[in-house]
Scaffold this motif. Structure first.
Motif, PDB file in Angstrom:
ATOM      1  N   MET A  68       0.853  -1.189   0.000  1.00 19.28           N
ATOM      2  CA  MET A  68       0.000   0.000   0.000  1.00 19.28           C
ATOM      3  C   MET A  68       0.886   1.236   0.000  1.00 19.28           C
ATOM      4  O   MET A  68       1.513   1.559   1.009  1.00 19.28           O
ATOM      5  N   THR A  69       0.973   1.907  -1.147  1.00 14.48           N
ATOM      6  CA  THR A  69       1.782   3.118  -1.224  1.00 14.48           C
ATOM      7  C   THR A  69       0.961   4.329  -0.805  1.00 14.48           C
ATOM      8  O   THR A  69      -0.175   4.507  -1.238  1.00 14.48           O
ATOM      9  N   ILE A  70       1.553   5.163   0.044  1.00 12.00           N
ATOM     10  CA  ILE A  70       0.913   6.400   0.498  1.00 12.00           C
ATOM     11  C   ILE A  70       1.656   7.573  -0.132  1.00 12.00           C
ATOM     12  O   ILE A  70       2.881   7.674  -0.021  1.00 12.00           O
ATOM     13  N   LEU A  71       0.913   8.447  -0.804  1.00 14.93           N
ATOM     14  CA  LEU A  71       1.496   9.666  -1.366  1.00 14.93           C
ATOM     15  C   LEU A  71       1.303  10.810  -0.388  1.00 14.93           C
ATOM     16  O   LEU A  71       0.177  11.064   0.064  1.00 14.93           O
ATOM     17  N   VAL A  72       2.384  11.494  -0.084  1.00 18.02           N
ATOM     18  CA  VAL A  72       2.325  12.692   0.751  1.00 18.02           C
ATOM     19  C   VAL A  72       2.516  13.901  -0.159  1.00 18.02           C
ATOM     20  O   VAL A  72       3.601  14.091  -0.727  1.00 18.02           O
ATOM     21  N   THR A  73       1.485  14.705  -0.329  1.00 17.83           N
ATOM     22  CA  THR A  73       1.635  15.957  -1.072  1.00 17.83           C
ATOM     23  C   THR A  73       2.132  17.026  -0.105  1.00 17.83           C
ATOM     24  O   THR A  73       1.955  16.923   1.104  1.00 17.83           O
ATOM     25  N   GLY A  74       2.780  18.053  -0.663  1.00 18.39           N
ATOM     26  CA  GLY A  74       3.380  19.049   0.222  1.00 18.39           C
ATOM     27  C   GLY A  74       4.403  18.430   1.144  1.00 18.39           C
ATOM     28  O   GLY A  74       4.497  18.764   2.326  1.00 18.39           O
ATOM     29  N   ALA A  75       5.203  17.511   0.587  1.00 17.55           N
ATOM     30  CA  ALA A  75       6.070  16.679   1.427  1.00 17.55           C
ATOM     31  C   ALA A  75       7.215  17.426   2.081  1.00 17.55           C
ATOM     32  O   ALA A  75       7.878  16.888   2.972  1.00 17.55           O
ATOM     33  N   THR A  76       7.487  18.651   1.640  1.00 19.60           N
ATOM     34  CA  THR A  76       8.503  19.446   2.322  1.00 19.60           C
ATOM     35  C   THR A  76       7.879  20.642   3.027  1.00 19.60           C
ATOM     36  O   THR A  76       8.584  21.552   3.453  1.00 19.60           O
ATOM     37  N   GLY A  77       6.560  20.636   3.151  1.00 12.70           N
ATOM     38  CA  GLY A  77       5.872  21.682   3.897  1.00 12.70           C
ATOM     39  C   GLY A  77       6.022  21.476   5.393  1.00 12.70           C
ATOM     40  O   GLY A  77       6.582  20.475   5.860  1.00 12.70           O
ATOM     41  N   SER A  78       5.480  22.407   6.153  1.00 11.87           N
ATOM     42  CA  SER A  78       5.692  22.391   7.605  1.00 11.87           C
ATOM     43  C   SER A  78       5.098  21.152   8.270  1.00 11.87           C
ATOM     44  O   SER A  78       5.681  20.614   9.219  1.00 11.87           O
ATOM     45  N   VAL A  79       3.958  20.685   7.788  1.00  6.12           N
ATOM     46  CA  VAL A  79       3.362  19.471   8.339  1.00  6.12           C
ATOM     47  C   VAL A  79       3.746  18.257   7.504  1.00  6.12           C
ATOM     48  O   VAL A  79       4.090  17.202   8.042  1.00  6.12           O
ATOM     49  N   GLY A  80       3.701  18.388   6.179  1.00  9.74           N
ATOM     50  CA  GLY A  80       3.960  17.249   5.308  1.00  9.74           C
ATOM     51  C   GLY A  80       5.306  16.596   5.544  1.00  9.74           C
ATOM     52  O   GLY A  80       5.429  15.360   5.512  1.00  9.74           O
ATOM     53  N   ARG A  81       6.324  17.399   5.783  1.00  3.65           N
ATOM     54  CA  ARG A  81       7.656  16.823   6.032  1.00  3.65           C
ATOM     55  C   ARG A  81       7.648  15.935   7.262  1.00  3.65           C
ATOM     56  O   ARG A  81       8.297  14.867   7.289  1.00  3.65           O
ATOM     57  N   LEU A  82       6.932  16.343   8.287  1.00  6.54           N
ATOM     58  CA  LEU A  82       6.836  15.549   9.510  1.00  6.54           C
ATOM     59  C   LEU A  82       5.998  14.296   9.293  1.00  6.54           C
ATOM     60  O   LEU A  82       6.261  13.248   9.904  1.00  6.54           O
ATOM     61  N   VAL A  83       4.990  14.387   8.431  1.00  4.27           N
ATOM     62  CA  VAL A  83       4.180  13.213   8.101  1.00  4.27           C
ATOM     63  C   VAL A  83       5.042  12.161   7.416  1.00  4.27           C
ATOM     64  O   VAL A  83       4.935  10.956   7.704  1.00  4.27           O
ATOM     65  N   VAL A  84       5.912  12.590   6.492  1.00  3.02           N
ATOM     66  CA  VAL A  84       6.835  11.657   5.848  1.00  3.02           C
ATOM     67  C   VAL A  84       7.646  10.911   6.896  1.00  3.02           C
ATOM     68  O   VAL A  84       7.787   9.678   6.849  1.00  3.02           O
ATOM     69  N   ASP A  85       8.187  11.635   7.865  1.00  2.00           N
ATOM     70  CA  ASP A  85       8.996  10.992   8.914  1.00  2.00           C
ATOM     71  C   ASP A  85       8.182   9.966   9.701  1.00  2.00           C
ATOM     72  O   ASP A  85       8.698   8.881  10.041  1.00  2.00           O
ATOM     73  N   GLU A  86       6.943  10.307  10.012  1.00  2.00           N
ATOM     74  CA  GLU A  86       6.089   9.376  10.760  1.00  2.00           C
ATOM     75  C   GLU A  86       5.861   8.079   9.981  1.00  2.00           C
ATOM     76  O   GLU A  86       5.919   6.981  10.540  1.00  2.00           O
ATOM     77  N   LEU A  87       5.610   8.199   8.693  1.00  2.00           N
ATOM     78  CA  LEU A  87       5.341   7.022   7.877  1.00  2.00           C
ATOM     79  C   LEU A  87       6.601   6.182   7.679  1.00  2.00           C
ATOM     80  O   LEU A  87       6.549   4.943   7.701  1.00  2.00           O
ATOM     81  N   VAL A  88       7.733   6.845   7.472  1.00  2.00           N
ATOM     82  CA  VAL A  88       8.999   6.112   7.332  1.00  2.00           C
ATOM     83  C   VAL A  88       9.290   5.330   8.610  1.00  2.00           C
ATOM     84  O   VAL A  88       9.687   4.155   8.571  1.00  2.00           O
ATOM     85  N   ALA A  89       9.078   5.967   9.765  1.00  2.00           N
ATOM     86  CA  ALA A  89       9.325   5.295  11.047  1.00  2.00           C
ATOM     87  C   ALA A  89       8.421   4.084  11.225  1.00  2.00           C
ATOM     88  O   ALA A  89       8.801   3.105  11.886  1.00  2.00           O
ATOM     89  N   ALA A  90       7.223   4.140  10.617  1.00  2.00           N
ATOM     90  CA  ALA A  90       6.278   3.027  10.727  1.00  2.00           C
ATOM     91  C   ALA A  90       6.551   1.939   9.692  1.00  2.00           C
ATOM     92  O   ALA A  90       5.911   0.881   9.708  1.00  2.00           O
ATOM     93  N   GLY A  91       7.488   2.191   8.767  1.00  2.00           N
ATOM     94  CA  GLY A  91       7.881   1.170   7.812  1.00  2.00           C
ATOM     95  C   GLY A  91       6.933   0.953   6.648  1.00  2.00           C
ATOM     96  O   GLY A  91       6.924  -0.128   6.052  1.00  2.00           O
ATOM     97  N   VAL A  92       6.147   1.984   6.300  1.00  2.00           N
ATOM     98  CA  VAL A  92       5.226   1.836   5.183  1.00  2.00           C
ATOM     99  C   VAL A  92       5.808   2.505   3.934  1.00  2.00           C
ATOM    100  O   VAL A  92       6.590   3.451   4.044  1.00  2.00           O
ATOM    101  N   PRO A  93       5.459   2.023   2.731  1.00  2.00           N
ATOM    102  CA  PRO A  93       5.962   2.632   1.502  1.00  2.00           C
ATOM    103  C   PRO A  93       5.445   4.058   1.337  1.00  2.00           C
ATOM    104  O   PRO A  93       4.233   4.289   1.376  1.00  2.00           O
ATOM    105  N   VAL A  94       6.359   5.003   1.162  1.00  2.00           N
ATOM    106  CA  VAL A  94       5.997   6.415   1.077  1.00  2.00           C
ATOM    107  C   VAL A  94       6.486   6.990  -0.249  1.00  2.00           C
ATOM    108  O   VAL A  94       7.636   6.776  -0.648  1.00  2.00           O
ATOM    109  N   ARG A  95       5.602   7.733  -0.907  1.00  2.00           N
ATOM    110  CA  ARG A  95       5.980   8.527  -2.073  1.00  2.00           C
ATOM    111  C   ARG A  95       5.779   9.987  -1.703  1.00  2.00           C
ATOM    112  O   ARG A  95       4.729  10.357  -1.166  1.00  2.00           O
ATOM    113  N   ALA A  96       6.774  10.795  -1.975  1.00  2.00           N
ATOM    114  CA  ALA A  96       6.743  12.199  -1.563  1.00  2.00           C
ATOM    115  C   ALA A  96       6.740  13.097  -2.788  1.00  2.00           C
ATOM    116  O   ALA A  96       7.607  12.982  -3.651  1.00  2.00           O
TER     117      ALA A  96
END
Length: 277
Positions: free
Chosen positions: A1-29
């Motif tokens: 299950m790939t999750i796309l994070v839009t605004g991945a370098t924004g103030s919230v989006g960047r932190l969301v990327v980190d949360e998903l990476v820490a959880a070990g799920v496939p992330v597209r930024a």
């Protein structure tokens, strides 16, 4: 299950990327400048921007779930591309004013426009509705450094600001758990606090005695309008007026979903003290 994070370098989006990476799920930024993004190893970085819908088809390919940053001007284009790509679920970063907006002129919709478009399109959805960001008070840094003073309207307005990391922590869980589908999650920090109390917390963090000076609504508009435009200045001022008339109370969403207490404003001030020194 790939999750796309839009605004991945924004103030919230960047932190969301980190949360998903820490959880070990496939992330597209999705980011405008992959070279400067400095995203974690293992993240599939796609060059693009939500505001340039032509970049979305490549970003959305084989994506199941999307974290959607708030950009209402292009939400209809996003919907069209996401439907074509077969996206199943969308988690929006909305805001507490969404219900209030829904009662007014559709031409003035911002958060509610996004929510309505996602729901009407038939996606499975969850809307994250944080209130004021603690980071907004970084705008005080210049006057604190120069004068030791913060000026603003409605000193008695009681708000419940939230730390960006707490928003991201909730988003990271919700994006991975279909059990939150169909919910509008109103979020806040744990404090019911006024601007003078925030200034006091910053003063304690930096070791200086700071002062809050209350401005009249007219003075506030005079100061804010050149910086943000008359419409936005009035909207913000109205928000402070409403918080002065109707005290805000903390929401329990962050501890209920994350299993830990939310960040207090004093904790945030201590962590960000260097910005005010």
């Amino acid at each position: 299950m790939t999750i796309l994070v839009t605004g991945a370098t924004g103030s919230v989006g960047r932190l969301v990327v980190d949360e998903l990476v820490a959880a070990g799920v496939p992330v597209r930024a999705l980011t405008n400048n992959p070279a400067k993004a400095a995203l974690p190893d293992g993240v599939h970085v796609v060059k693009g921007y939500l505001g340039r819908p032509s970049t979305l088809p490549a970003a959305l390919e084989a994506v199941d779930t999307v974290y959607l940053a708030p950009l209402p001007a292009v939400v209809d284009e996003f919907v069209a591309h996401a439907k074509q790509a077969g996206v199943r679920r969308v988690v929006t970063l909305s805001g507490q004013p969404a219900d209030y907006e829904a009662q007014g002129d559709p031409a003035q919709w911002h958060y509610y426009k996004i929510e309505r478009a996602i729901e009407d399109a038939g996606f499975e959805w969850t809307h994250l509705r944080p209130g004021q960001f603690m980071n907004n008070t970084l705008n005080w840094a210049q006057s604190i450094k120069a004068e030791g003073v913060v000026r603003g309207p409605y000193a008695g307005a009681v708000q419940t600001p939230i730390d960006l990391a707490d928003i991201a922590a909730v988003a990271g869980i919700v994006l991975r758990d279909d059990g939150y589908t169909g919910r509008r999650l109103v979020m806040s920090g744990p404090d019911a606090i006024t601007q003078p109390e925030e200034v006091e917390a910053i003063g304690a963090a930096v070791g200086r005695r700071l002062k809050f000076e209350e401005l009249t609504p007219e003075q506030t508009l005079e100061n804010w309008t050149p910086l943000m435009g008359a419409e936005t200045a009035q909207w913000l001022l109205d928000g402070f007026r409403m918080m002065a008339e109707h005290r805000m109370e903390p929401e329990s969403t962050v501890p209920e979903i994350t299993g830990r207490a939310g960040t207090t404003y004093r904790q945030w001030a201590n962590a960000n003290a260097d910005a005010f020194r």
